[in-house]
Structure formats: structure tokens, C-alpha cells
Write a protein that holds these residues in place. Structure first.
Motif, PDB file in Angstrom:
ATOM      1  N   PRO A 137     -50.299 -81.722  20.707  1.00 18.60           N
ATOM      2  CA  PRO A 137     -49.893 -82.798  21.613  1.00 18.60           C
ATOM      3  C   PRO A 137     -51.071 -83.468  22.312  1.00 18.60           C
ATOM      4  N   LEU A 138     -52.091 -82.690  22.676  1.00 17.21           N
ATOM      5  CA  LEU A 138     -53.238 -83.278  23.364  1.00 17.21           C
ATOM      6  C   LEU A 138     -54.021 -84.193  22.430  1.00 17.21           C
ATOM      7  N   GLU A 139     -54.187 -83.794  21.164  1.00 15.34           N
ATOM      8  CA  GLU A 139     -54.879 -84.664  20.201  1.00 15.34           C
ATOM      9  C   GLU A 139     -54.123 -85.970  19.997  1.00 15.34           C
ATOM     10  N   PHE A 192     -58.431 -89.226  28.611  1.00 11.84           N
ATOM     11  CA  PHE A 192     -59.263 -88.183  29.214  1.00 11.84           C
ATOM     12  C   PHE A 192     -58.476 -87.188  30.060  1.00 11.84           C
ATOM     13  N   ALA A 193     -57.157 -87.255  30.000  1.00 13.07           N
ATOM     14  CA  ALA A 193     -56.355 -86.251  30.713  1.00 13.07           C
ATOM     15  C   ALA A 193     -56.684 -84.860  30.173  1.00 13.07           C
ATOM     16  N   ALA A 194     -56.723 -83.903  31.076  1.00 13.79           N
ATOM     17  CA  ALA A 194     -57.137 -82.558  30.675  1.00 13.79           C
ATOM     18  C   ALA A 194     -56.048 -81.792  29.940  1.00 13.79           C
ATOM     19  N   ARG A 195     -54.809 -82.258  30.022  1.00 17.90           N
ATOM     20  CA  ARG A 195     -53.706 -81.556  29.366  1.00 17.90           C
ATOM     21  C   ARG A 195     -52.714 -82.583  28.824  1.00 17.90           C
ATOM     22  N   ALA A 196     -51.864 -82.113  27.922  1.00 21.06           N
ATOM     23  CA  ALA A 196     -50.810 -82.971  27.383  1.00 21.06           C
ATOM     24  C   ALA A 196     -49.801 -83.290  28.481  1.00 21.06           C
ATOM     25  N   LEU A 197     -49.398 -84.558  28.562  1.00 25.38           N
ATOM     26  CA  LEU A 197     -48.564 -85.028  29.666  1.00 25.38           C
ATOM     27  C   LEU A 197     -47.150 -85.401  29.254  1.00 25.38           C
ATOM     28  N   TYR A 198     -46.907 -85.614  27.977  1.00 26.00           N
ATOM     29  CA  TYR A 198     -45.653 -86.218  27.545  1.00 26.00           C
ATOM     30  C   TYR A 198     -44.766 -85.174  26.870  1.00 26.00           C
ATOM     31  N   ALA A 199     -43.881 -84.585  27.666  1.00 20.23           N
ATOM     32  CA  ALA A 199     -43.064 -83.457  27.227  1.00 20.23           C
ATOM     33  C   ALA A 199     -42.261 -83.706  25.954  1.00 20.23           C
ATOM     34  N   PRO A 200     -41.707 -84.904  25.718  1.00 22.41           N
ATOM     35  CA  PRO A 200     -40.932 -85.077  24.482  1.00 22.41           C
ATOM     36  C   PRO A 200     -41.717 -84.843  23.206  1.00 22.41           C
ATOM     37  N   HIS A 201     -43.052 -84.864  23.295  1.00 25.33           N
ATOM     38  CA  HIS A 201     -43.864 -84.696  22.091  1.00 25.33           C
ATOM     39  C   HIS A 201     -44.574 -83.339  22.042  1.00 25.33           C
ATOM     40  N   PHE A 202     -44.227 -82.427  22.933  1.00 29.57           N
ATOM     41  CA  PHE A 202     -44.917 -81.136  22.951  1.00 29.57           C
ATOM     42  C   PHE A 202     -44.709 -80.358  21.654  1.00 29.57           C
ATOM     43  N   ALA A 203     -43.511 -80.447  21.073  1.00 19.30           N
ATOM     44  CA  ALA A 203     -43.229 -79.670  19.864  1.00 19.30           C
ATOM     45  C   ALA A 203     -42.975 -80.536  18.643  1.00 19.30           C
ATOM     46  N   SER A 204     -42.891 -81.842  18.831  1.00 15.18           N
ATOM     47  CA  SER A 204     -42.429 -82.707  17.739  1.00 15.18           C
ATOM     48  C   SER A 204     -43.412 -82.828  16.586  1.00 15.18           C
TER      49      SER A 204
END
Length: 254
Positions: free
Chosen positions: A210-212, A190-202
Motif C-alpha cells: 500500500p505504501l508503494e 512522502f507520508a511515512a505510512r499508508a493512509l488509504y485504508a480501502p487499499h491496504f489489502a486490495s
């Protein structure tokens, strides 16, 4: 957004959908570790003296480790946080209890304080799923190894503590772990935004945001992950009730 070039985790650069099936991990250090583990757990004199069911548990733990870290699932965990969560759930809910079961005869004299082990496993799991430590572990092979080993060792200690404890205490510790696993999964989901930077573009080439990906990872941790602990508690309770009923029947006057 962070530059994706920064993130080259242990399992390698994140593969696209056309390449991931060919991405096997043939790291010689991992190979040497798995070979030594196979000798110690399956072929040493101490291992051959174990009952077959214990050896099967150790063999299952070894095979799962190969699947997680040698097969293309390793590379896919560089792409998806969801797959990384599956890795971690498999470590603590499959590999660790199999090891605890298989090694139990070797560790009869080692008493594991149940609630200390429960607290340690909880802290370790939460720390490594906080965004900053997680990102650091995907920036350093050494820190990645520390993450994996601490997750596994703390979980093995937890399951050993469960095995050594009375049923009521064991069920209480498992239920507490169920709650913490579900809470962490819900927070991630339920976090409102993506939190895990290593997966932002992967995962851009996969057409997933990333949020999905993060929401699915949290759901897996919240539902199947916590439910697996609940099933373990129910199994202990069922065996306990059967044992109590058998004792009552044996002591009942004719």
C-alpha cells in the motif's frame, strides 16, 4: 489493518491481475446517464448548432468518461490508489476543460468568479484526498457519486473562470492550482505510512505494498498533474504574447 471485506466501492471488489481485464462496468444507472449526456451534449438541437471544434470537445469529454467509468480502469481503481488518482487527474485536467470549452457558447451569460472557483476546486480536491472522506466515498455509492460530481463540477467552473478572465489573472489562478496540486502530491508521496485504508489489502495479489502504491500516486499528482497545469499557463501566456505582438504590429506607424 482494516478488513478488506468492508471495502466494496462503486467499481466493485478489487480484482486481481488475472481478472481485471474482464471487469467492465455495465451499471444501468451509469448507462442511462451516459445515454442522456450523449443526447444532450452531442445530438440535441443546441449541440448541433455548435461549431465542430466545440462538438469535438464535448465528444472527447464523453468518450473519456466512458473510458474512466465503463472500461476495466474502473475496477482497477478499486485495487490501486494510483489508478484512482489517475481517474481524478483525468477528470479535472481532461474531462473538465473539454466540457468547459465545448459548453462555453451556452454559458456566455454566466460569469464565473475566477478566484472563488479556484478556491472551491482546491478545497474539493483536497477534501476528497483526505483519508477519512476518501474512505467514506469508497463505502457508499451515493457518496462516491458526490465525490466524482463535485470534483468534475468544481473543475469545470475553474476552467470556465480561466476562459473568462484576462490572461494575467488566468495564469495566476493556474499557477496557484499548480502549487496546491504539487503540495498535495508531495504530502501523499512522502507520508511515512499508508493512509488509504480501502487499499491496504486490495493489491496484495499484485505484489505491491500500500505504501508503494501511495508513493506512486503522490508522484503522479506532484509531477505530471502539476506540470499539466503549468503547461496550460504557458499556453495562455504564449497566446497572450502573440496577441500583444500582433496588436503592436498593427498599430505601428508605417
Amino acid at each position: 489493518m482494516d478488513d478488506p471485506v468492508r471495502w466494496v466501492p462503486y467499481c466493485g471488489e478489487a480484482p486481481g491481475p488475472e481478472a481485471w481485464l474482464s471487469r467492465w462496468n455495465f451499471d444501468p444507472v451509469l448507462g442511462a446517464f451516459l445515454l442522456l449526456a450523449a443526447v444532450a451534449l452531442l445530438h440535441s438541437p443546441a449541440a448541433r448548432a455548435l461549431p465542430p471544434v466545440r462538438r469535438r470537445s464535448l465528444g472527447g469529454a464523453w468518450a473519456l468518461t466512458v473510458l474512466l467509468y465503463v472500461s476495466p480502469l474502473c475496477a482497477l481503481s478499486s485495487t490501486f490508489f494510483t489508478v484512482r488518482v489517475v481517474h481524478h487527474i483525468a477528470l479535472v485536467l481532461l474531462v473538465a476543460p473539454l466540457l468547459a470549452h465545448g459548453m462555453a457558447p451556452w454559458l456566455r451569460g454566466a460569469r464565473v468568479p475566477l478566484w472563488t472557483a479556484t478556491a472551491a476546486a482546491t478545497v474539493v480536491f483536497w477534501v476528497w484526498h483526505a483519508p477519512a472522506p476518501y474512505a467514506a466515498a469508497l463505502s457508499s455509492d451515493a457518496l462516491y457519486a458526490v465525490m466524482q460530481l463535485t470534483l468534475l463540477i468544481s473543475a469545470v467552473a475553474f476552467w470556465l473562470g480561466v476562459r473568462q478572465s484576462q490572461p494575467t489573472a488566468a495564469m495566476g489562478a493556474i499557477l496557484a492550482t499548480t502549487v496546491q496540486m504539487g503540495l498535495l502530491g508531495a504530502l501523499i508521496m512522502f507520508a511515512a505510512r499508508a493512509l488509504y485504508a480501502p487499499h491496504f489489502a486490495s493489491m496484495l495479489s499484485w505484489g505491491i505494498s500500500p505504501l508503494e502504491d501511495q508513493q506512486l500516486a503522490g508522484l503522479l499528482m506532484w509531477a505530471p498533474g502539476s506540470m499539466a497545469y503549468l503547461v496550460a499557463a504557458m499556453c495562455i501566456g504564449w497566446r497572450w504574447l502573440r496577441s500583444e505582438r500582433a496588436d503592436a504590429l498593427r498599430t505601428r506607424p508605417a
